[in-house]
Design an enzyme around this catalytic site. Structure first.
Site, PDB file in Angstrom:
ATOM      1  N   GLY A  67      -9.960   1.278  11.782  1.00  0.00           N
ATOM      2  CA  GLY A  67     -10.097   2.718  11.945  1.00  0.00           C
ATOM      3  C   GLY A  67     -11.149   3.254  10.992  1.00  0.00           C
ATOM      4  N   GLN A  72     -16.221   9.622   6.562  1.00  0.00           N
ATOM      5  CA  GLN A  72     -16.622   8.376   5.897  1.00  0.00           C
ATOM      6  C   GLN A  72     -18.048   7.965   6.213  1.00  0.00           C
ATOM      7  OE1 GLN A  72     -12.824   6.193   7.099  1.00  0.00           O
ATOM      8  NE2 GLN A  72     -13.319   5.294   5.126  1.00  0.00           N
ATOM      9  N   CYS A 112      -9.079   0.631   2.212  1.00  0.00           N
ATOM     10  CA  CYS A 112     -10.000   1.598   2.791  1.00  0.00           C
ATOM     11  C   CYS A 112     -11.418   1.213   2.401  1.00  0.00           C
ATOM     12  CB  CYS A 112      -9.656   2.990   2.254  1.00  0.00           C
ATOM     13  SG  CYS A 112     -10.703   4.302   2.896  1.00  0.00           S
ATOM     14  N   LEU A 113     -12.317   1.231   3.364  1.00  0.00           N
ATOM     15  CA  LEU A 113     -13.709   0.871   3.069  1.00  0.00           C
ATOM     16  C   LEU A 113     -14.328   1.803   2.040  1.00  0.00           C
ATOM     17  CD1 LEU A 113     -16.474   0.012   5.585  1.00  0.00           C
ATOM     18  CD2 LEU A 113     -15.561  -1.309   3.698  1.00  0.00           C
ATOM     19  N   HIS A 155      -3.391   7.262   8.130  1.00  0.00           N
ATOM     20  CA  HIS A 155      -4.456   6.987   7.152  1.00  0.00           C
ATOM     21  C   HIS A 155      -5.737   7.735   7.536  1.00  0.00           C
ATOM     22  CE1 HIS A 155      -6.741   4.102   4.413  1.00  0.00           C
ATOM     23  NE2 HIS A 155      -7.717   4.685   5.105  1.00  0.00           N
ATOM     24  N   GLU A 156      -6.126   7.610   8.819  1.00  0.00           N
ATOM     25  CA  GLU A 156      -7.373   8.252   9.256  1.00  0.00           C
ATOM     26  C   GLU A 156      -7.246   9.772   9.276  1.00  0.00           C
ATOM     27  OE1 GLU A 156      -9.770   6.406   9.146  1.00  0.00           O
ATOM     28  OE2 GLU A 156      -8.741   4.490   9.330  1.00  0.00           O
ATOM     29  N   HIS A 159      -7.924  11.348   6.050  1.00  0.00           N
ATOM     30  CA  HIS A 159      -9.352  11.471   5.719  1.00  0.00           C
ATOM     31  C   HIS A 159      -9.894  12.841   6.151  1.00  0.00           C
ATOM     32  CE1 HIS A 159     -10.703   7.698   4.018  1.00  0.00           C
ATOM     33  NE2 HIS A 159     -10.141   6.983   4.982  1.00  0.00           N
TER      34      HIS A 159
HETATM   35 NI    NI Z   1      -9.854   4.847   4.931  1.00  0.00          NI
END
Ligand code: NI
Length: 201
Positions: A67, A72, A112-113, A155-156, A159
């Site tokens: 995701g 991001q 998370c990236l 999670h997304e 963001h």
């Molecule tokens: Ni993330």
């Protein structure tokens, strides 16, 4: 950007995509701490939205994730994508609204990236969520997700509200340097917001 060990089956897809120099914003970037704005109505069905989503797919697949959210990649819009083999069919969630069922009672692992090197097994999430969202052409959808799919979505979705999983991570093994970087980024963001609201006043 969510990463989960259970879905490392992305290798095959990753190999089929030629990636450029796409990068994901890192923890220090203030965009990650902003509440994103809704995708404007005129963007539905547009080339701009198509390109952005394409870029997000490549970024996500290149990183082996399941995701990624628009902030991001530097776009503060309420939009995220998710795809996790049989767990979550590939979906673009535009202007999503999430209804959380029950209490946040499930501990699970996340990464998370935007927060490289930090994984936690102790992120508390709801076991079930219902999402109302638009697709890229503006069509409306409602879906209910459970388990890992529900975790990816939470999670997304976080963001889009300037939240990172580390904010709700309570594990003692979390790397101290990373936690300090996160705290510093949050403090700087708050200072900037304060300065902006004082300037507006
Ligand atoms: Ni993330």
């Amino acid at each position: 950007m969510a990463r989960f060990d259970e879905t490392s089956s992305f290798g095959a897809q990753r190999a089929s995509i030629v990636t450029g120099s796409r990068t994901t914003l890192q923890i220090e970037d203030s965009i990650l701490r902003m509440v994103a704005r809704p995708v404007p109505e005129e963007m539905f069905g547009s080339e701009t939205l198509t390109r952005l989503v394409e870029e997000m797919w490549m970024c996500m697949i290149d990183a082996g994730g399941v995701g990624i959210a628009a902030p991001q990649v530097g776009i503060s819009w309420r939009l995220f994508i998710g795809s996790a083999s049989s767990i979550l069919p590939s979906t673009v969630f535009v202007n999503p609204e999430v209804e959380f069922h029950g209490e946040a009672s499930v501990l699970g692992e996340e990464g998370c990236l935007s927060v490289p090197g930090w994984r936690s097994a102790k992120v508390l999430r709801h076991s079930k969520v219902t999402v109302r969202y638009r697709d890229m052409d503006g069509g409306s959808h409602v879906e209910t997700y459970e388990g890992l799919a529900a975790r990816v979505i939470q999670h997304e979705f976080d963001h889009l509200n300037g939240k990172l999983f580390i904010d709700i991570d309570d594990s003692p093994e979390v790397d101290d340097t990373l936690r300090r970087r996160a705290m510093r980024a949050m403090a700087e963001m708050e200072d900037r917001m304060k300065a902006r609201s004082e300037a507006d006043a």
